[in-house]
Design a protein around this motif. Structure first.
Motif, short mmCIF file in Angstrom:
data_model
loop_
_atom_site.label_atom_id
_atom_site.label_comp_id
_atom_site.label_asym_id
_atom_site.label_seq_id
_atom_site.Cartn_x
_atom_site.Cartn_y
_atom_site.Cartn_z
N ARG A 85 48.43 1.86 73.21
CA ARG A 85 48.82 3.24 73.42
C ARG A 85 49.75 3.76 72.33
NH1 ARG A 85 51.39 2.75 79.09
NH2 ARG A 85 51.96 4.92 78.65
N LYS A 88 47.37 4.51 69.59
CA LYS A 88 46.17 5.18 70.10
C LYS A 88 44.89 4.58 69.52
CE LYS A 88 46.50 9.54 71.27
NZ LYS A 88 46.70 11.01 71.33
N ARG A 104 39.99 4.17 66.84
CA ARG A 104 41.04 5.17 67.09
C ARG A 104 40.55 6.21 68.10
NH1 ARG A 104 42.10 10.13 65.82
NH2 ARG A 104 40.15 10.32 64.63
N ASP A 106 41.84 10.16 70.11
CA ASP A 106 42.79 11.21 70.49
C ASP A 106 42.91 11.28 72.00
OD1 ASP A 106 43.31 12.14 67.82
OD2 ASP A 106 41.32 13.05 67.84
N ASP A 275 49.47 7.86 81.39
CA ASP A 275 49.49 8.28 79.99
C ASP A 275 48.65 9.55 79.90
OD1 ASP A 275 48.81 8.72 77.26
OD2 ASP A 275 49.08 6.58 76.80
N ASP A 277 47.21 11.12 77.64
CA ASP A 277 46.04 11.12 76.75
C ASP A 277 44.94 10.17 77.22
OD1 ASP A 277 46.96 13.00 74.88
OD2 ASP A 277 48.24 11.49 73.94
#
Length: 566
Positions: A85, A88, A104, A106, A275, A277
């Protein structure tokens, strides 16, 4: 934006596809550790019977089609083994080569699903002839085994949806099937009185049903099972484990994401984890029950797809109403269709509701129409408000249609009066002018408002054995074809002339075939001064269905002179 989705099928694939519809420029990577990223898991058992003869038809989308149609990079044999995290990224392992790399993101969507429970306490659980049903690879392996001529006896362990569907399809293939269930009934969404119809249906179609029993060992040619202090052997050339699933939360847990009280990944209104995201959807998450106001888990494709859409929408600032879930489901059990929604009586009481229920057995269409059949229908409601809490339907006809109506009513916060007045389609080939659900509402309102008192079908054996005064208001020929032992036959057509035979100083319990004529009799008696009369919910058809399987399985003395299932 770059989106990484871990897991495919209903939740993961739906999230990826929705993001693509919202954002033509997004980079989307979908990771699936198995060999198929999108398949119809609900159809898997139907490959066993050759209903879906070609297993390739179970595969809905290939990586190539995902790329060509949606520009989604779907990667199979790609297992996410860690989430970082702080930077990411996701560590991905190629399950064929063992090589790893980092991807990776977003935004990240977790849709790992749930895995079948395979108890290590069962000796021999790792044998080659023991199978679970989770994906296309699993069902192909099981199919290859059961198609062998030497595979004659199959034991299914677990009486949930997958277990029942597996048993039905294996019988259709001509196999000898036994089903072992640890509880006193199959299919937990149904109340014990309703599920007896399905116990009978399994038994009628040659499935040997062992309730209150647990498998302890898988050995050559048989399994060992225990019921109380009894240990017994069941022939088994193959074993299907279907005792439930557990959410795949290891990846989320190791990444430090919050796990809920029911062991699913904890998510908020928008299906974000702790989290913001990282989102989670499907069988691995913990979701909110709109009726009990408690957290729980629901392994169904429909809710997973809605969650996936909601999560994708939130990434792009679109809003949705998260109403929680009520739990609607249906299945076929040989010649019977069964469906349920909301809470059954057991679940409602466990949740602290003051509730009651009615059970009726009307025809599912006009009786003179070909194919007319009874529809066992149970409606659960809150007292004293009359709010609808749940329903169950079983019959040869459109049980799902009736339950869909109730699911809509529950979602809209309806009560019994709303259901009574609900206008529905009518044609003699589809239903009756007053549909099953309308009839159930009127029966429930009679109970709610105290116009009629009732006893449930589960109480009838005690009444018969205690010598209670029971009046059967069916016609004499119906009575002669089968009746409760000790019952008095006063046909509704003779009630006016024979009313003085009904005592006023002891409780009197009336029934007919489906509770309708006995209700008419109670109205006439109460209008003539009787205050001691009760209707038996479900009546003789319901009594026969309720008693039959247990009488046969336990060898107990029937309380009827002959069962009647029509």
């Amino acid at each position: 934006m770059k989106l990484v989705v871990i897991g495919g099928v209903a939740g993961g694939a739906s999230a990826a596809a929705r993001v693509r519809r919202l954002d033509a420029q997004a980079e989307i990577v979908m990771l699936e550790r198995g060999e198929h990223v999108s398949f119809s898991n609900c159809c898997l058992p139907y490959h066993l019977s050759n209903t879906v003869a070609d297993s390739n038809k179970l595969i809905m989308m290939t990586p190539q089609r995902f790329k060509a149609q949606h520009n989604i990079d779907a990667r199979v044999h790609s297992e996410a083994v860690a989430i970082h995290r702080d930077r990411k990224t996701v560590t991905v392992r190629d399950t064929l080569t063992g090589e790893t790399y980092e991807e990776r993101y977003d935004k990240l969507v977790l849709a790992p699903g749930a895995r079948p429970v395979m108890p290590r306490s069962i000796a021999g659980i790792d044998r080659a002839n023991v199978f679970a049903i989770r994906n296309v690879t699993d069902i192909r392996a099981l199919k290859a085994c059961v198609d062998l001529p030497e595979t004659k006896n199959i034991v299914v362990v677990g009486g949930g949806f997958i277990g029942i569907e597996a048993a039905e399809n294996l019988r259709a293939l001509g196999k000898e099937v036994a089903l072992v269930e640890g509880m006193d009934q199959i299919l937990a969404p149904f109340d014990h009185d309703m599920v007896q119809i399905l116990h009978k249906e399994l038994d009628d179609n040659g499935v040997r049903l062992y309730l209150n029993a647990t498998v302890t060992a898988v050995e050559d040619g048989h399994v060992l099972a225990r019921r109380g202090d009894e240990v017994f052997s069941v022939p088994a050339d193959a074993v299907v484990m279907a005792i439930g699933v557990t959410p795949e939360t290891e990846l989320a847990r190791e990444a430090g994401l919050e796990i809920g009280e029911t062991r699913g990944i904890k998510v908020n209104h928008n299906y974000q984890t702790s989290d913001p995201d990282i989102y989670a959807v499907g069988d691995a998450v913990e979701i909110y029950n709109a009726l009990t106001h408690r957290w729980g888990r629901l392994a169904l494709a429909g809710p997973a797809q809605r969650q996936a859409r909601a999560a994708a929408d939130h990434m792009y600032g679109l809003h949705h109403n998260n109403r929680g879930y009520i739990g609607s489901s249906c299945l076929r059990v040989f010649n019977m269709n069964a469906a349920s929604t909301g809470l059954n009586v057991r679940a409602a009481r466990e949740a602290g509701f003051s509730c009651d229920s009615v059970t009726i057995y009307p025809n599912d269409k006009v009786g003179i129409m070909p194919g007319a059949h009874y529809m066992a229908f149970k409606l659960v409601f809150e007292t004293p408000t009359g709010r609808i809490l749940g329903a169950q339907a079983i019959g040869a006809g459109a049980a799902d249609k009736r339950i869909d109506v109730i699911a809509a009513m529950i979602t809209m916060g309806a009560d019994l009066e709303d259901l009574k007045e609900l206008e529905l389609c009518y044609s003699p080939v589809f239903g009756t002018a007053k549909d099953v659900v309308n009839l159930a509402a009127t029966a429930a309102l009679n109970i709610l408002y105290g116009r009629v008192r009732q006893v449930q079908v589960s109480e009838v054996r005690g009444l018969v054995e205690s010598g209670a005064y029971i009046v059967d208001v069916r016609e004499e020929n119906e009575f002669a074809a089968g009746h409760l032992k000790g019952a008095h036959n006063v046909p509704l057509s003779q009630l006016t002339q024979r009313m003085d035979e009904i005592p006023k100083d002891v409780p009197v319990y009336l029934h007919c075939r489906s509770s309708q004529r006995s209700y008419y009799a109670i109205c006439r008696l109460q209008g003539s001064g009787w205050r001691n009369v009760h209707n038996i919910s479900g009546s003789f058809l319901g009594i026969s269905l309720y008693e039959y399987f247990t009488d046969k399985a336990e060898g107990r003395e029937p309380i009827v002179t002959a069962y009647n299932f029509k």
